[in-house]
Design a protein around this motif. Structure first.
Motif, PDB file in Angstrom:
ATOM      1  N   LYS A 166     -48.464   1.675  -2.873  1.00 24.02           N
ATOM      2  CA  LYS A 166     -47.992   2.492  -1.398  1.00 24.02           C
ATOM      3  C   LYS A 166     -47.449   3.737  -2.017  1.00 24.02           C
ATOM      4  O   LYS A 166     -47.562   4.541  -1.435  1.00 24.02           O
ATOM      5  N   LEU A 167     -46.791   3.461  -3.000  1.00 29.86           N
ATOM      6  CA  LEU A 167     -46.201   4.643  -3.623  1.00 29.86           C
ATOM      7  C   LEU A 167     -46.869   5.921  -4.290  1.00 29.86           C
ATOM      8  O   LEU A 167     -46.729   7.089  -4.183  1.00 29.86           O
ATOM      9  N   VAL A 168     -47.991   5.418  -4.970  1.00 32.46           N
ATOM     10  CA  VAL A 168     -48.701   6.215  -5.719  1.00 32.46           C
ATOM     11  C   VAL A 168     -49.888   6.840  -4.936  1.00 32.46           C
ATOM     12  O   VAL A 168     -50.349   8.059  -5.240  1.00 32.46           O
ATOM     13  N   MET A 169     -50.361   6.209  -3.901  1.00 33.59           N
ATOM     14  CA  MET A 169     -51.425   6.821  -2.970  1.00 33.59           C
ATOM     15  C   MET A 169     -50.968   7.753  -2.248  1.00 33.59           C
ATOM     16  O   MET A 169     -49.789   7.621  -1.603  1.00 33.59           O
ATOM     17  N   CYS A 170     -51.770   8.600  -1.853  1.00 36.46           N
ATOM     18  CA  CYS A 170     -51.378   9.736  -0.913  1.00 36.46           C
ATOM     19  C   CYS A 170     -51.390   9.039   0.584  1.00 36.46           C
ATOM     20  O   CYS A 170     -52.394   8.563   1.031  1.00 36.46           O
ATOM     21  N   ASP A 175     -48.702  13.683   3.815  1.00 37.36           N
ATOM     22  CA  ASP A 175     -47.927  13.524   2.408  1.00 37.36           C
ATOM     23  C   ASP A 175     -48.059  14.860   1.672  1.00 37.36           C
ATOM     24  O   ASP A 175     -49.150  15.527   1.517  1.00 37.36           O
ATOM     25  N   MET A 176     -46.841  15.400   1.477  1.00 37.83           N
ATOM     26  CA  MET A 176     -46.564  16.690   1.096  1.00 37.83           C
ATOM     27  C   MET A 176     -46.634  17.035  -0.535  1.00 37.83           C
ATOM     28  O   MET A 176     -46.462  17.984  -1.074  1.00 37.83           O
ATOM     29  N   ARG A 177     -47.100  15.805  -1.189  1.00 34.56           N
ATOM     30  CA  ARG A 177     -46.922  15.871  -2.813  1.00 34.56           C
ATOM     31  C   ARG A 177     -48.211  16.572  -3.183  1.00 34.56           C
ATOM     32  O   ARG A 177     -49.223  16.428  -2.633  1.00 34.56           O
ATOM     33  N   GLU A 178     -47.864  16.936  -4.508  1.00 40.33           N
ATOM     34  CA  GLU A 178     -49.165  17.529  -4.976  1.00 40.33           C
ATOM     35  C   GLU A 178     -50.299  16.296  -5.333  1.00 40.33           C
ATOM     36  O   GLU A 178     -49.844  15.209  -5.798  1.00 40.33           O
ATOM     37  N   ARG A 179     -51.423  16.692  -5.383  1.00 39.00           N
ATOM     38  CA  ARG A 179     -52.404  15.690  -5.836  1.00 39.00           C
ATOM     39  C   ARG A 179     -52.560  15.771  -7.445  1.00 39.00           C
ATOM     40  O   ARG A 179     -52.844  16.802  -7.895  1.00 39.00           O
ATOM     41  N   GLY A 180     -52.422  14.421  -8.015  1.00 41.08           N
ATOM     42  CA  GLY A 180     -52.341  14.578  -9.550  1.00 41.08           C
ATOM     43  C   GLY A 180     -51.862  13.440 -10.112  1.00 41.08           C
ATOM     44  O   GLY A 180     -52.090  12.198  -9.313  1.00 41.08           O
ATOM     45  N   PRO A 181     -51.290  13.154 -11.174  1.00 36.28           N
ATOM     46  CA  PRO A 181     -51.215  11.951 -11.824  1.00 36.28           C
ATOM     47  C   PRO A 181     -50.013  11.128 -11.561  1.00 36.28           C
ATOM     48  O   PRO A 181     -48.778  11.212 -12.091  1.00 36.28           O
ATOM     49  N   ALA A 182     -50.140  10.553 -10.151  1.00 41.08           N
ATOM     50  CA  ALA A 182     -49.078   9.952  -9.473  1.00 41.08           C
ATOM     51  C   ALA A 182     -48.436   8.888 -10.612  1.00 41.08           C
ATOM     52  O   ALA A 182     -46.990   8.516 -10.507  1.00 41.08           O
ATOM     53  N   LYS A 188     -43.333  13.552  -7.650  1.00 43.21           N
ATOM     54  CA  LYS A 188     -44.239  14.773  -7.395  1.00 43.21           C
ATOM     55  C   LYS A 188     -45.585  14.603  -6.983  1.00 43.21           C
ATOM     56  O   LYS A 188     -46.094  15.643  -6.434  1.00 43.21           O
ATOM     57  N   TYR A 189     -46.197  13.725  -7.568  1.00 43.81           N
ATOM     58  CA  TYR A 189     -47.736  13.718  -7.285  1.00 43.81           C
ATOM     59  C   TYR A 189     -48.220  12.380  -6.634  1.00 43.81           C
ATOM     60  O   TYR A 189     -47.367  11.413  -6.573  1.00 43.81           O
ATOM     61  N   CYS A 190     -49.387  12.615  -5.828  1.00 40.54           N
ATOM     62  CA  CYS A 190     -50.060  11.197  -5.184  1.00 40.54           C
ATOM     63  C   CYS A 190     -51.701  11.323  -5.640  1.00 40.54           C
ATOM     64  O   CYS A 190     -52.051  12.485  -5.942  1.00 40.54           O
ATOM     65  N   THR A 191     -52.118  10.068  -5.452  1.00 41.87           N
ATOM     66  CA  THR A 191     -53.482   9.906  -5.879  1.00 41.87           C
ATOM     67  C   THR A 191     -54.186   9.649  -4.824  1.00 41.87           C
ATOM     68  O   THR A 191     -53.847   8.780  -3.745  1.00 41.87           O
ATOM     69  N   GLU A 192     -55.382  10.384  -4.556  1.00 44.49           N
ATOM     70  CA  GLU A 192     -56.503  10.159  -3.495  1.00 44.49           C
ATOM     71  C   GLU A 192     -57.017   8.665  -3.851  1.00 44.49           C
ATOM     72  O   GLU A 192     -58.171   8.793  -4.707  1.00 44.49           O
ATOM     73  N   ALA A 193     -56.684   7.455  -3.165  1.00 48.03           N
ATOM     74  CA  ALA A 193     -57.486   6.294  -3.568  1.00 48.03           C
ATOM     75  C   ALA A 193     -58.562   6.024  -2.970  1.00 48.03           C
ATOM     76  O   ALA A 193     -58.763   6.888  -1.794  1.00 48.03           O
ATOM     77  N   ASP A 195     -60.646   4.895   0.390  1.00 49.08           N
ATOM     78  CA  ASP A 195     -60.284   5.055   1.778  1.00 49.08           C
ATOM     79  C   ASP A 195     -59.801   3.573   2.346  1.00 49.08           C
ATOM     80  O   ASP A 195     -59.122   3.560   3.008  1.00 49.08           O
ATOM     81  N   ARG A 196     -60.656   2.636   1.725  1.00 50.07           N
ATOM     82  CA  ARG A 196     -60.387   1.187   2.359  1.00 50.07           C
ATOM     83  C   ARG A 196     -59.016   0.645   1.812  1.00 50.07           C
ATOM     84  O   ARG A 196     -58.285  -0.042   2.462  1.00 50.07           O
ATOM     85  N   GLU A 197     -58.494   0.938   0.408  1.00 49.57           N
ATOM     86  CA  GLU A 197     -57.319   0.720   0.063  1.00 49.57           C
ATOM     87  C   GLU A 197     -56.269   1.111   0.920  1.00 49.57           C
ATOM     88  O   GLU A 197     -55.476   0.585   1.231  1.00 49.57           O
ATOM     89  N   LYS A 198     -56.282   2.538   1.111  1.00 51.25           N
ATOM     90  CA  LYS A 198     -55.389   3.111   1.786  1.00 51.25           C
ATOM     91  C   LYS A 198     -55.113   2.610   3.278  1.00 51.25           C
ATOM     92  O   LYS A 198     -54.248   2.474   3.959  1.00 51.25           O
ATOM     93  N   GLN A 199     -56.461   2.403   3.939  1.00 46.65           N
ATOM     94  CA  GLN A 199     -56.466   1.670   5.422  1.00 46.65           C
ATOM     95  C   GLN A 199     -55.818   0.457   5.402  1.00 46.65           C
ATOM     96  O   GLN A 199     -55.158   0.063   6.270  1.00 46.65           O
ATOM     97  N   ILE A 200     -56.057  -0.404   4.269  1.00 43.89           N
ATOM     98  CA  ILE A 200     -55.381  -1.803   4.247  1.00 43.89           C
ATOM     99  C   ILE A 200     -53.850  -1.488   4.263  1.00 43.89           C
ATOM    100  O   ILE A 200     -53.208  -2.007   5.069  1.00 43.89           O
TER     101      ILE A 200
END
Length: 384
Positions: A166-170, A175-182, A188-193, A195-200
Motif C-alpha cells: 500500500k505504501l509503495v504503490m501509487c 498520489d502526488m509522489r514522483e514515479r520512481g524507486p519507491a 518521495k516515490y511511488c511505483t505503478e504496480a 492494476d489488479r493488485e492496486k484494485q485489490i
C-alpha cells in the motif's frame, strides 16, 4: 612572617589539598561507575537475547574454531579491547557462489543481504520477491552448499507486506509522489504496480489489511474464496514457506540455515551465525583471511559503537544500534495497523500450514539455539 601567619597559611594549603582530593575522588568514582556499567549485569540484560544468539551450541557449528565463538560477549565487552588497527576497507568483497539467500517478502531478507555485504564484505545471490521455479524442480537445489532463508511469523508478515505494498504503490486517487524507486524512498516515490493488485488493495479492501483478513475468514464461501484468490496477487505475501522450499523439505536438511525475524532475538547476530556456519561448510576463503575478516568486522562496529557513545553520552545501547546501515525506509511502520483480536485469530488459523512448517523447520533445520528459540517464541505466541 610571623609564626601565626605561617600556621594560618599551612592550614589554608592543607584545606585546599583536602578539597582537591575530595573532588578528584568524586570524579574518579563517577568515571569508574560510568565505565563499570560496561561490566555490570544490568548492562548485560540490555542485550541478553542478543548475547544468547551468539551461543552456537549445535554440533554443526562446533567445528568453527574462531575466537568470537569462545564466549558470550555483549557489544560493551567486545569493544573494550578490540583491535583498532583492523581495517575493514582492506578486506576485499567476494561473492559467495555456493550460497543462496531465499528472501521471503517482509521477513528481514533485506537486512540479511545488507549486513552480509556492508559489514562482512560478502555478496550473496538472492531470490526475491518470488521463488525461482527452476530451483524447485531440481533434485539438488541450485547446486548450492548453503541456503539461507529469512522467515517470520506468518500473520506479522501478512500485515507488514499488505501495508508495504500500500505504501509503495501509487494510489489511484491523487498520489502526488514522483514515479520512481519507491522501495528506496517511499516518502518521495511511488511505483505503478499491476492494476489488479492496486484494485485489490485500494478499492476492494480500502487499504485495510483487517478487511482482507475478515474476508478470508468469511462464512460465505464466495467471499472467502475470492479473498484467497486476491492473496495470490499481492506481492510479498503470495508465496509462503512451501512455495519457497517445495514439498520435499528433506533435501534441504544439511544445507538450509533459517534466519528468524522475531523480537527480541537479534537478527544481526543470526546473520553473523549464518556467515560462520557457511564458512564451516564451504570454506570459501583461507582460515586466516576469514579470521581477519571477523576482526575487521568487530573493529568497524566498535568504531561506530564508540563514536555513537560519544555523541549520545550514554552507555544504554542495544545490539541493533551498532548496525552501520539504515533499513527504516524499507518499512511500512508509518502506516501499519494491527488486526483486531478476531481477525488475528482467524489469520492464525488461515496460516495453519505455515505454522506447521515452522515447527518442522525448528525441529529439523535450526542450526543454532537462537533459531530454535525464535521459532518457538512464534509458536508459543500464536499458541501453535
Amino acid at each position: 612572617m610571623t609564626l601565626d601567619s605561617i600556621f594560618r597559611l599551612h592550614v589554608f594549603i592543607s584545606g585546599c589539598l583536602v578539597y582537591v582530593l575530595l573532588v578528584v575522588g568524586q570524579f574518579h568514582q563517577l568515571f569508574k561507575e560510568d565505565f563499570d556499567t560496561i561490566d555490570q549485569p544490568n548492562a548485560e540484560n540490555l542485550v541478553a537475547k542478543s548475547a544468547k544468539s551468539t551461543s552456537l551450541q549445535r554440533e554443526t557449528l562446533m567445528s568453527v574454531n574462531l575466537k568470537e565463538l569462545k564466549g558470550k560477549k555483549s557489544a560493551f565487552e567486545r569493544c573494550k579491547d578490540y583491535d583498532a588497527t583492523a581495517d575493514f576497507t582492506q578486506m576485499r568483497q567476494m561473492k559467495l557462489r555456493e550460497t543462496l539467500l531465499l528472501h521471503m517478502g517482509k521477513a528481514g531478507g533485506g537486512t540479511v543481504k545488507n549486513r552480509a555485504k556492508v559489514q562482512w564484505g560478502l555478496i550473496v545471490r538472492q531470490e526475491h520477491p518470488y521463488p525461482l521455479m527452476s530451483r524447485l524442480m531440481e533434485g539438488n537445489p541450485s547446486k548450492k552448499k548453503a541456503i539461507w532463508i529469512s522467515v517470520r511469523d506468518p500473520v506479522d508478515r501478512f500485515i507488514s507486506a499488505f501495508y508495504w505494498r500500500k505504501l509503495v504503490m501509487c494510489n489511484p486517487k491523487n498520489d502526488m509522489r514522483e514515479r520512481g524507486p519507491a522501495s528506496k524512498d517511499p516518502s518521495k516515490y511511488c511505483t505503478e504496480a499491476d492494476d489488479r493488485e492496486k484494485q485489490i488493495i485500494f478499492s476492494r479492501y480500502g487499504g485495510d489489511a483487517g478487511s482482507l483478513a475478515a474476508a478470508l475468514c468469511s462464512l460465505d464461501p464466495l467471499v472467502s474464496s475470492l479473498a484467497a484468490e486476491d492473496m495470490k496477487h499481492i506481492s510479498h505475501i503470495q508465496s509462503g514457506i512451501s512455495d519457497w522450499l517445495g514439498q520435499d523439505l528433506e533435501k534441504y536438511s544439511d544445507i538450509l540455515f533459517p534466519i528468524v525475524l522475531e523480537a527480541p532475538f537479534s537478527l544481526d547476530s543470526q546473520i553473523d551465525d549464518a556467515v560462520r556456519w557457511t564458512y564451516s561448510v564451504t570454506h570459501f576463503e583461507a582460515e586466516d583471511v576469514f579470521s581477519k575478516r571477523q576482526e575487521a568486522l568487530i573493529a568497524m562496529e566498535c568504531q561506530h559503537f564508540l563514536s555513537t557513545q560519544v555523541e549520545r553520552n550514554s552507555t544504554e545501547i542495544n545490539a541493533a544500534s551498532i548496525t552501520l546501515y539504515d533499513d527504516s525506509r524499507h518499512s511500512s511502520a508509518s502506516i501499519k495497523k494491527s488486526l483486531s483480536q478476531t481477525d488475528e485469530a482467524c489469520m492464525v488459523k488461515f496460516f495453519s500450514s505455515e505454522y506447521n512448517l515452522l515447527r518442522h523447520m525448528r525441529n529439523r533445520f535450526c542450526k543454532t539455539d537462537t533459531c530454535y528459540d525464535a521459532i518457538q517464541a512464534i509458536l508459543e505466541r500464536r499458541k501453535k
